[in-house]
Scaffold this motif. Structure first.
Motif, PDB file in Angstrom:
ATOM      1  N   ASP A 150       0.823  -1.212   0.000  1.00 51.87           N
ATOM      2  CA  ASP A 150       0.000   0.000   0.000  1.00 51.87           C
ATOM      3  C   ASP A 150       0.854   1.258   0.000  1.00 51.87           C
ATOM      4  OD1 ASP A 150       0.805  -0.772   2.639  1.00 51.87           O
ATOM      5  OD2 ASP A 150      -0.672   0.619   3.493  1.00 51.87           O
ATOM      6  N   LEU A 151       1.979   1.215   0.723  1.00 51.91           N
ATOM      7  CA  LEU A 151       2.860   2.383   0.770  1.00 51.91           C
ATOM      8  C   LEU A 151       3.621   2.562  -0.541  1.00 51.91           C
ATOM      9  CD1 LEU A 151       4.271   2.189   4.418  1.00 51.91           C
ATOM     10  CD2 LEU A 151       2.463   3.667   3.528  1.00 51.91           C
ATOM     11  N   LEU A 152       4.039   1.449  -1.150  1.00 55.12           N
ATOM     12  CA  LEU A 152       4.716   1.565  -2.442  1.00 55.12           C
ATOM     13  C   LEU A 152       3.768   2.157  -3.477  1.00 55.12           C
ATOM     14  CD1 LEU A 152       6.918  -0.163  -1.059  1.00 55.12           C
ATOM     15  CD2 LEU A 152       7.143  -1.435  -3.191  1.00 55.12           C
ATOM     16  N   GLU A 153       2.526   1.738  -3.462  1.00 54.25           N
ATOM     17  CA  GLU A 153       1.541   2.281  -4.401  1.00 54.25           C
ATOM     18  C   GLU A 153       1.293   3.761  -4.135  1.00 54.25           C
ATOM     19  OE1 GLU A 153      -1.849  -0.205  -3.873  1.00 54.25           O
ATOM     20  OE2 GLU A 153      -0.904  -1.972  -4.784  1.00 54.25           O
ATOM     21  N   ARG A 154       1.216   4.133  -2.878  1.00 52.69           N
ATOM     22  CA  ARG A 154       0.957   5.532  -2.515  1.00 52.69           C
ATOM     23  C   ARG A 154       2.046   6.450  -3.036  1.00 52.69           C
ATOM     24  NH1 ARG A 154       0.180   6.314   3.703  1.00 52.69           N
ATOM     25  NH2 ARG A 154      -1.513   4.864   3.188  1.00 52.69           N
ATOM     26  N   TYR A 155       3.280   5.966  -3.030  1.00 55.49           N
ATOM     27  CA  TYR A 155       4.409   6.806  -3.461  1.00 55.49           C
ATOM     28  C   TYR A 155       4.859   6.507  -4.888  1.00 55.49           C
ATOM     29  CZ  TYR A 155       4.778   8.670   1.232  1.00 55.49           C
ATOM     30  OH  TYR A 155       4.513   9.335   2.427  1.00 55.49           O
ATOM     31  N   THR A 167      17.013   0.810  -0.803  1.00 53.95           N
ATOM     32  CA  THR A 167      17.470   1.886   0.085  1.00 53.95           C
ATOM     33  C   THR A 167      16.827   3.216  -0.291  1.00 53.95           C
ATOM     34  OG1 THR A 167      19.584   0.730   0.419  1.00 53.95           O
ATOM     35  CG2 THR A 167      19.504   3.082   0.959  1.00 53.95           C
ATOM     36  N   THR A 168      16.806   3.505  -1.584  1.00 56.83           N
ATOM     37  CA  THR A 168      16.223   4.771  -2.060  1.00 56.83           C
ATOM     38  C   THR A 168      14.726   4.824  -1.777  1.00 56.83           C
ATOM     39  OG1 THR A 168      17.875   4.931  -3.819  1.00 56.83           O
ATOM     40  CG2 THR A 168      15.870   6.224  -4.081  1.00 56.83           C
ATOM     41  N   THR A 169      14.036   3.729  -2.065  1.00 54.93           N
ATOM     42  CA  THR A 169      12.591   3.675  -1.850  1.00 54.93           C
ATOM     43  C   THR A 169      12.247   3.752  -0.366  1.00 54.93           C
ATOM     44  OG1 THR A 169      12.300   2.350  -3.854  1.00 54.93           O
ATOM     45  CG2 THR A 169      10.512   2.302  -2.241  1.00 54.93           C
TER      46      THR A 169
END
Length: 429
Positions: A150-155, A167-169
């Motif tokens: 959900d957080l990867l999708e949000r960003y 690391t960057t993500t």
């Protein structure tokens, strides 16, 4: 996954199949003691299966809970076996322990009726010492990357394929969420306590960077190299701002606790964490993804996961060896392997089960992640034999010194190489 109707149905079927393991009840019942771990739902599954065997044979099973820390568990086992204690009949052992403890276990081959042929050949080879099958596999393991989808999708971020991307993500999401008021969110959590779990984590980083496996299969010590140092520098960098300082005391369960409570973007852990993350009441239920661990940088980078897994072995000091062996055959049967997978999310050591529709429905990532298990990186337990525990201790302490800032990666690995040279007498283990 919680114990549900599907598990209950499978378990009922298991009780029916269990009759194959022991078809006659003894005139006089005996009690067999089995040592099981308690990480995730491990102890619960062990008890349910032990009870099923007991009902089918008329005997009793005493399930002994052991420390979650593999380091502490090995020390306990070594103490009991060195004393020739008959108190434990069946030991649950790590995949790396046949070489350390194998001389204390009986040959199971006369009792299995060929059942071991259903398992992965590499695991059977690992469990065979001097021509004797000293252990039967319960389940196999490999390190995996858990992430908050959900957080990867949000960003707008993809699942990271490399450690650099992770690391960057992690930093982007951590910083963004903290600005939004989530002060307790961390980028990544992993097992950084100075114990066997850190050996697994660090081996994955180093192997993924093309830095070898500490000790090569031929016994040559290879750890002091630039790529291994780069891998440890990467992880040490996380300690500056992406991982909580408490991670230095985390084993598997502490790591899972932080991630499952919603306080981390990424987590390195074993497969057992999946059903727990999706259980009723889990704050991250439906928000978690699982994939292979990231690769190191090109040109030598690759995906690498430490080979794990647990086995059952019968003590040669047991007063009930045949009965204990019968329990082991039951606990590692195909029917039991399904139960370990359905209730606990443990990856079967039997390849045929990766085509099982019910297992794939309960653990949808099983089939996709099968390559992570078939090509996992083994710890150097075979090459170092009885000295493996000393090798691992030296390794995890060198890594810990790097993570805590006591020494640079380059200096830690140079000291480690020298120590291992002394321990091996120049590579002759």
């Amino acid at each position: 996954m919680a114990w549900n109707a599907a598990c209950g149905t499978a378990f009922a079927a298991l009780l029916t199949i269990a009759g194959v393991a022991a078809t006659s009840r003894p005139a006089q019942a005996d009690t067999v003691s089995i040592a099981c771990g308690a990480v995730g739902q491990e102890l619960d599954v062990c008890r349910k299966l032990s009870d099923a065997w007991a009902r089918n044979t008329g005997n009793s099973v005493n399930v002994v809970s052991t420390p979650n820390s593999t380091t502490e568990r090995l020390a306990l086992y070594q103490q009991l076996l060195a004393a020739g204690s008959p108190d434990i009949d069946v030991f649950e052992i790590d995949v790396i322990w046949p070489g350390i403890l194998g001389s204390h276990f009986i040959d199971l081959a006369p009792y299995t009726k060929g059942a071991e042929k259903d398992a992965f050949p590499a695991i059977l080879e690992n469990n065979t010492r001097d021509g004797k099958l000293v252990a039967m596999p319960i389940y196999t393991d490999a390190g995996l990357l858990y992430y908050r989808k959900d957080l990867l999708e949000r960003y707008g971020e993809a699942v990271p394929a490399t450690w650099e991307a992770l690391t960057t993500t992690a930093r982007k999401i951590q910083d963004g969420e903290r600005r939004a008021g989530q002060a307790g969110l961390w980028g990544i959590v992993f097992q950084a306590k100075a114990y066997e779990g850190l050996t697994c984590d660090a081996l994955e980083w180093i192997a993924s960077y093309g830095g070898g496996t500490v000790v090569a299969p031929d016994g040559k010590i290879t750890i002091d190299n630039p790529r291994a140092a780069q891998a440890l520098d990467m992880a040490a960098g996380w300690m500056k701002d992406l991982a909580p300082q408490g991670v230095l005391n985390y084993s598997e369960e502490e790591t899972r606790g932080v991630f499952q409570s919603g306080h981390a973007v990424f987590m390195r852990n074993w497969p057992y964490a999946w059903p727990l993350s999706q259980s009723e009441g889990s704050p991250v239920k439906g928000k978690v993804g699982v994939t292979v661990l990231p690769a190191g940088p090109a040109p030598d980078g690759r995906h690498a996961a430490a080979l794990g897994g647990w086995q059952f072995a019968v003590s040669r000091y047991s007063k009930h060896q045949a009965l204990a062996a019968d329990l082991v055959v039951f606990m590692t049967s195909k029917a039991s392997a399904r139960q370990w997978a359905l209730q606990g999310g443990y990856f079967p050591a039997i390849p045929a089960l990766y085509q099982d529709p019910e297992l794939l429905a309960a653990n949808p990532f099983f089939k996709d992640l099968l390559p992570a298990f078939t090509s996992a990186v083994a710890r150097p337990s075979t090459a170092t034999g009885g000295k493996y525990n000393q090798v691992s201790d030296a390794f995890w302490n060198a890594v810990s010194d790097t993570l805590t800032g006591k020494a640079t990666a380059k200096d830690s690995l140079a000291s480690l190489q020298a120590r291992l040279n002394r321990l091996s007498r120049g590579g002759r283990w």
